[in-house]
Write a protein that holds these residues in place. Structure first.
Motif, short mmCIF file in Angstrom:
data_model
loop_
_atom_site.label_atom_id
_atom_site.label_comp_id
_atom_site.label_asym_id
_atom_site.label_seq_id
_atom_site.Cartn_x
_atom_site.Cartn_y
_atom_site.Cartn_z
N UNK A 55 0.84 -1.21 0.00
CA UNK A 55 0.00 0.00 0.00
C UNK A 55 0.87 1.25 0.00
N UNK A 56 1.98 1.24 0.73
CA UNK A 56 2.85 2.42 0.73
C UNK A 56 3.46 2.66 -0.65
N UNK A 57 3.92 1.59 -1.29
CA UNK A 57 4.46 1.73 -2.65
C UNK A 57 3.41 2.31 -3.59
N UNK A 58 2.20 1.79 -3.49
CA UNK A 58 1.13 2.24 -4.38
C UNK A 58 0.77 3.71 -4.11
N UNK A 59 0.78 4.11 -2.84
CA UNK A 59 0.46 5.49 -2.49
C UNK A 59 1.51 6.45 -3.05
N UNK A 60 2.78 6.06 -2.97
CA UNK A 60 3.85 6.90 -3.52
C UNK A 60 3.69 7.04 -5.03
N UNK A 61 3.40 5.92 -5.71
CA UNK A 61 3.25 5.96 -7.16
C UNK A 61 1.96 6.66 -7.58
N UNK A 62 1.03 6.81 -6.64
CA UNK A 62 -0.20 7.56 -6.93
C UNK A 62 0.00 9.05 -6.67
N UNK A 63 1.21 9.44 -6.30
CA UNK A 63 1.53 10.86 -6.16
C UNK A 63 1.39 11.43 -4.77
N UNK A 64 1.10 10.59 -3.77
CA UNK A 64 1.01 11.11 -2.41
C UNK A 64 2.41 11.44 -1.89
N UNK A 65 2.47 12.41 -1.01
CA UNK A 65 3.74 12.77 -0.39
C UNK A 65 4.24 11.60 0.44
N UNK A 66 5.52 11.63 0.77
CA UNK A 66 6.10 10.57 1.60
C UNK A 66 5.36 10.47 2.93
N UNK A 67 5.05 11.60 3.51
CA UNK A 67 4.36 11.60 4.80
C UNK A 67 2.95 11.04 4.67
N UNK A 68 2.20 11.47 3.65
CA UNK A 68 0.83 10.97 3.48
C UNK A 68 0.82 9.49 3.12
#
Length: 381
Positions: A10-23
């Motif tokens: 989920x963290x990898x996917x969130x990063x690739x979806x453009x979310x900030x590192x913190x989000x």
């Protein structure tokens, strides 16, 4: 599913979806926290709970100490002993881990039990888990939104892992594993109560497992190969759906087939060989259970005999993630100082999720626990 999906993937996917590192960390943390938050016993706090909890009888102000409240946390994690409780299965196991096709309160109580079975989110837009995703994504991007999104993504992912099983105890969960486990392991799991996927062990949650599980379509039908899949392929579909959800939530265009193909290949490599840092060198994978839900409990009074029977040191009552200490806290008074906002936000999002799935915030037994704890506190403080 396990942490390698609920948190790492989920963290990898969130990063690739453009979310900030913190989000991205925030979303992935609360996705995994659903499995880890086992706190069940009420506690006393000097931090005033938001009105939501008081209005829905999930917190009560003490009469004798006007600056203190008794708070009832929302358990989301799985505890094997508590699965024997029908209330726990309805209010925790099913809504967060074995979500039904449609809200529980819309079903006839005499409905065919096969309707209780979890169905993966790719089976139709009408499914409750897909509606929950739509409801969450339509909210504004606030901290509450990110917490609710993490919780909902956990339930979304578990709809894949637990497809074919229900969060209750019944014939629909009776299963024989024919591929994926040693025969001795399969025989052992068949002796367990048919709750969730207990008869299949942890096999349905394994990211790279190839499984064949025999179960029944109806109560009187014979066993047949009802769950046959390659989890690597099945979970890759789940990952792409989650990536699309995260892109939509972040108002970003979804990944094209070429971009997804490369990302999916890397995810499979990391899941298979546990090489997350090597495969994704630009992402830090560091999950700590208490990173955002910071709460420290102080023991005010405890039953020494009970703690001795449970082999718990009084200091162990401070650990909100210790299952034995959680059981002991029903016979203890514990005080939490300065409970942080994320703790309240997580519990509110979890309670709202339960309400959307079954039509109520908590069981009568939960409210009874709250009232009983208040009585103990007012008698001994």
């Amino acid at each position: 599913m396990k942490r390698d999906f609920h948190y790492n993937t989920v963290k990898v996917l969130a990063v690739h979806a453009g979310f900030s590192v913190q989000d991205a960390q925030y979303i992935a943390y609360f996705s995994q926290q659903v499995d880890d938050f086992i706190m069940h016993a009420p506690f006393i706090t000097d931090s005033a709970p938001p009105p939501f909890f008081i209005e829905n009888r999930l917190a009560r102000k003490l009469r004798i100490r006007r600056n203190r409240w008794v708070f009832l946390p929302c358990t989301t994690g799985i505890n094997m002993l508590r699965t024997l409780s029908s209330s726990y299965r309805l209010h925790t196991l099913m809504p967060f881990h074995f979500i039904m096709p449609r809200p529980f309160y819309t079903l006839n109580k005499n409905a065919e039990r096969s309707l209780y079975r979890c169905i993966s989110a790719n089976r139709g837009e009408h499914l409750l888990v897909n509606q929950r995703v739509k409801d969450i994504v339509q909210q504004m991007r606030t901290e509450d939104f990110l917490i609710a999104l993490g919780i909902t993504l956990h339930t979304f992912a578990d709809s894949y892992a637990h497809e074919g099983f229900s969060g209750f105890q019944g014939w629909e969960n009776a299963a024989h594993v024919h591929a994926g486990l040693r025969s001795s392991e399969s025989l052992f799991f068949r002796t367990l109560p048919s709750i969730g996927h207990a008869n299949a062990g942890s096999l349905p949650d394994e990211c790279t497992a190839k499984i064949e599980i025999h179960a029944k379509r109806t109560e009187k039908s014979p066993y047949e190969p009802l769950i046959v899949r390659d989890n690597a392929v099945f979970f890759a579909d789940c990952a792409r759906r989650i990536c699309d959800i995260l892109c939509m939530a972040n108002q970003k265009s979804p990944l094209n087939n070429s971009e997804w193909g490369q990302l999916s290949e890397n995810l499979t490599t990391a899941q298979t060989h546990n090489t997350w840092e090597k495969t994704f060198p630009g992402i830090t994978f560091a999950y700590k259970k208490n990173e955002f839900l910071r709460i420290r409990l102080e023991t005010l009074r405890h039953d020494a005999g009970l703690l001795n029977d449970l082999e718990i040191n009084p200091d162990g009552l401070h650990d909100v993630y210790c299952e034995n200490a959680d059981r002991a806290r029903f016979a203890a008074l514990t005080l939490a100082h300065h409970v942080n906002d994320d703790f309240f936000r997580y519990n509110e999002a979890a309670y709202r999720h339960i309400h959307a799935v079954i039509g109520e915030y908590s069981a009568h037994t939960h409210r009874t626990h709250l009232a009983h704890y208040c009585e103990i506190a007012e008698a001994h403080m």
